[in-house]
Scaffold this active site. Structure first.
Site, PDB file in Angstrom:
ATOM      1  N   GLU A 237      36.286  37.059  35.983  1.00  0.00           N
ATOM      2  CA  GLU A 237      36.058  35.644  35.617  1.00  0.00           C
ATOM      3  C   GLU A 237      35.014  35.465  34.525  1.00  0.00           C
ATOM      4  O   GLU A 237      34.098  34.656  34.657  1.00  0.00           O
ATOM      5  CB  GLU A 237      35.692  34.838  36.878  1.00  0.00           C
ATOM      6  CG  GLU A 237      36.786  34.937  37.932  1.00  0.00           C
ATOM      7  CD  GLU A 237      36.453  34.224  39.254  1.00  0.00           C
ATOM      8  OE1 GLU A 237      35.399  33.572  39.339  1.00  0.00           O
ATOM      9  OE2 GLU A 237      37.251  34.359  40.195  1.00  0.00           O
TER      10      GLU A 237
ATOM     11  N   ASN B 283      39.951  40.771  35.483  1.00  0.00           N
ATOM     12  CA  ASN B 283      40.580  39.873  36.468  1.00  0.00           C
ATOM     13  C   ASN B 283      40.093  38.436  36.263  1.00  0.00           C
ATOM     14  O   ASN B 283      38.891  38.211  36.069  1.00  0.00           O
ATOM     15  CB  ASN B 283      40.170  40.360  37.869  1.00  0.00           C
ATOM     16  CG  ASN B 283      40.936  39.705  38.999  1.00  0.00           C
ATOM     17  OD1 ASN B 283      42.173  39.675  38.981  1.00  0.00           O
ATOM     18  ND2 ASN B 283      40.220  39.182  39.987  1.00  0.00           N
TER      19      ASN B 283
ATOM     20  N   HIS C 137      45.747  31.686  42.001  1.00  0.00           N
ATOM     21  CA  HIS C 137      45.405  30.673  43.008  1.00  0.00           C
ATOM     22  C   HIS C 137      46.106  29.390  42.580  1.00  0.00           C
ATOM     23  O   HIS C 137      45.676  28.722  41.644  1.00  0.00           O
ATOM     24  CB  HIS C 137      43.889  30.471  43.079  1.00  0.00           C
ATOM     25  CG  HIS C 137      43.156  31.665  43.614  1.00  0.00           C
ATOM     26  ND1 HIS C 137      43.348  32.130  44.898  1.00  0.00           N
ATOM     27  CD2 HIS C 137      42.258  32.497  43.051  1.00  0.00           C
ATOM     28  CE1 HIS C 137      42.579  33.197  45.105  1.00  0.00           C
ATOM     29  NE2 HIS C 137      41.921  33.438  43.992  1.00  0.00           N
TER      30      HIS C 137
ATOM     31  N   GLU D 214      45.364  37.768  43.496  1.00  0.00           N
ATOM     32  CA  GLU D 214      44.771  36.949  44.564  1.00  0.00           C
ATOM     33  C   GLU D 214      45.713  35.803  44.933  1.00  0.00           C
ATOM     34  O   GLU D 214      45.282  34.680  45.202  1.00  0.00           O
ATOM     35  CB  GLU D 214      43.410  36.397  44.111  1.00  0.00           C
ATOM     36  CG  GLU D 214      42.437  37.478  43.686  1.00  0.00           C
ATOM     37  CD  GLU D 214      41.044  36.969  43.311  1.00  0.00           C
ATOM     38  OE1 GLU D 214      40.714  35.803  43.607  1.00  0.00           O
ATOM     39  OE2 GLU D 214      40.291  37.748  42.703  1.00  0.00           O
TER      40      GLU D 214
ATOM     41  N   ASP E  18      47.733  32.944  46.234  1.00  0.00           N
ATOM     42  CA  ASP E  18      47.892  31.997  47.339  1.00  0.00           C
ATOM     43  C   ASP E  18      48.355  30.678  46.733  1.00  0.00           C
ATOM     44  O   ASP E  18      48.011  30.355  45.606  1.00  0.00           O
ATOM     45  CB  ASP E  18      46.624  31.862  48.219  1.00  0.00           C
ATOM     46  CG  ASP E  18      45.353  31.511  47.484  1.00  0.00           C
ATOM     47  OD1 ASP E  18      45.409  31.145  46.289  1.00  0.00           O
ATOM     48  OD2 ASP E  18      44.280  31.577  48.109  1.00  0.00           O
TER      49      ASP E  18
HETATM   50  O1  9MR Z   1      37.787  34.639  49.407  1.00  0.00           O
HETATM   51  C1  9MR Z   1      36.449  34.771  49.014  1.00  0.00           C
HETATM   52  C2  9MR Z   1      35.574  33.912  49.923  1.00  0.00           C
HETATM   53  O2  9MR Z   1      35.547  34.461  51.230  1.00  0.00           O
HETATM   54  C3  9MR Z   1      34.172  33.833  49.368  1.00  0.00           C
HETATM   55  O3  9MR Z   1      33.419  32.912  50.131  1.00  0.00           O
HETATM   56  C4  9MR Z   1      34.224  33.405  47.924  1.00  0.00           C
HETATM   57  C5  9MR Z   1      32.841  33.343  47.323  1.00  0.00           C
HETATM   58  O4  9MR Z   1      32.853  33.043  45.983  1.00  0.00           O
HETATM   59  O5  9MR Z   1      35.015  34.325  47.172  1.00  0.00           O
HETATM   60  C6  9MR Z   1      36.328  34.315  47.580  1.00  0.00           C
HETATM   61  O6  9MR Z   1      37.111  35.161  46.771  1.00  0.00           O
HETATM   62  C7  9MR Z   1      37.160  34.853  45.378  1.00  0.00           C
HETATM   63  C8  9MR Z   1      37.357  36.135  44.627  1.00  0.00           C
HETATM   64  O7  9MR Z   1      36.356  37.054  44.971  1.00  0.00           O
HETATM   65  C9  9MR Z   1      37.380  35.910  43.129  1.00  0.00           C
HETATM   66  N1  9MR Z   1      38.334  34.905  42.749  1.00  0.00           N
HETATM   67  C10 9MR Z   1      38.282  33.656  43.490  1.00  0.00           C
HETATM   68  C11 9MR Z   1      38.326  33.945  44.996  1.00  0.00           C
HETATM   69  C12 9MR Z   1      38.382  32.631  45.777  1.00  0.00           C
HETATM   70  O8  9MR Z   1      37.212  31.907  45.615  1.00  0.00           O
END
Ligand code: 9MR
Length: 332
Positions: free
Chosen positions: A156, A199, A235, A263, A265
């Site tokens: 990101e 990513n 997402h 990722e 969903d």
């Molecule tokens: O799914 C993850 C969640 O449990 C955490 O609280 C969150 C914190 O930022 O991160 C989520 O995963 C993220 C991933 O690492 C990077 N892309 C976005 C995902 C969803 O927020």
């Protein structure tokens, strides 16, 4: 006589079964991983170490998936909460579970502005932050050397919107543009057998942000910066699956990198959610270098966006229409 008739009768169903599946046609897969394998892909899930004690979670994970991404356990706040003190308990839990099941592991993530401990954000000097970043990568990727199929090296790093600019993170501010390629070089040194990915989200279709990433990848390939793959988080919601997702994946693949859905969903339910999932899976299958698909969790109840029920299994681990839709696309 009675006996031989019995043998004949017993053989009939066996022959019938052979006729149904022959000639050449393989039976439809009944799990995501089998369906994906038949198409030369892997099908993964984000895995949370603290759910590995729940038997229904583990049963579903082991039955359906052949790749695992630690959802939070390899992030900087988990692995180096204090400077120079590395903690790997939960990351090890996910890696050991995955490897014990023969699953590939996707490392996530070495450099990200979020879930970053305050001590890193507070470093004011670019040269100091660069050496801290290299040391972090060397330790974390080095610990799992040889055990990680893909690393999300940088996550990101681009801004949302139409600017095409880099996100203004502490790494960007202190180290400057070069931090991303420095991270990839450090990761290659730490684990030469892992494939190294960039990513991001909102890069699934063609837009200013994905074009900025595209230009970076093209530049990296031209200059020999080690990058092997690009992850598209995906997402999404039912209304937001980009119509040009396949074209976007293909343009990146044409640069000579693998492309992954990392990722996935999709908020929604029922048929509209099932259709949206089918569109994403079809787009990936249409691109030969799209060889890994990961959904961001096993069950709706533990999703980071649980209220939008975005995954393939409901809170009771029942298969949703979206599951059946994904499996049927994989079997098509
Ligand atoms: O799914 C993850 C969640 O449990 C955490 O609280 C969150 C914190 O930022 O991160 C989520 O995963 C993220 C991933 O690492 C990077 N892309 C976005 C995902 C969803 O927020």
């Amino acid at each position: 006589m009675r006996k031989s008739l019995g043998v004949v009768l017993a053989v009939v169903p066996v022959l019938a079964a052979l006729v149904v599946t022959a000639p050449g046609a393989s039976a439809a897969a009944t799990t995501l991983k089998a369906g994906a394998s038949a198409k030369g892909r892997v099908f993964g899930a984000a895995v949370a170490a603290n759910r590995l004690g729940e038997s229904a979670y583990v049963t579903t994970l082991n039955r359906e998936f052949n790749q695992a991404t630690p959802e939070n356990e390899m992030k900087w706040d988990a692995t180096e909460p204090n400077r120079g003190q590395f903690t790997y308990g939960n990351a090890d839990r996910v890696v050991n579970h995955a490897r014990g099941q023969g699953m590939a592991v996707r490392g996530h993530t070495l450099v990200w502005h979020s879930q970053l401990p305050g001590w890193v954000s507070n470093i004011g000097s670019g040269s100091e932050l660069l050496s801290v970043m290299r040391n972090h990568i060397s330790n974390v990727a080095g610990r799992y050397r040889g055990q990680i199929a893909y690393w999300d090296v940088v996550n990101e790093a681009f801004a949302d919107g139409t600017s095409g600019a880099r996100r203004s993170t502490v790494f960007q501010q202190r180290i400057g543009n070069g931090y991303i390629e420095e991270a990839f070089r450090a990761a290659r040194t730490a684990d030469p057998s892992a494939k190294l990915c960039y990513n991001d989200y909102n890069t699934d279709g063609q837009n200013a942000k994905s074009t900025a990433v595209y230009n970076m990848v093209r530049d990296f390939k031209a200059r020999g910066v080690p990058i092997d793959c690009v992850g598209f988080q995906a997402h999404l919601s039912t209304g937001s699956v980009p119509g040009d997702i396949q074209a976007n994946l293909q343009r990146f693949a044409n640069l000579g990198v693998d492309v992954h859905i990392t990722e996935l969903d999709i908020g929604g339910s029922g048929t509209s959610q099932a259709d949206a999932y089918a569109r994403v899976i079809r787009a990936c299958l249409a691109v030969s270098r799209c060889n890994a698909i990961t959904v961001w969790g096993v069950t709706d109840k533990y999703s980071w966006r649980a209220s939008q029920t975005p995954l393939l299994f409901d809170g009771n681990y029942n298969k949703k229409p979206a599951y059946n839709s994904v499996l049927s696309v994989l079997n098509s």
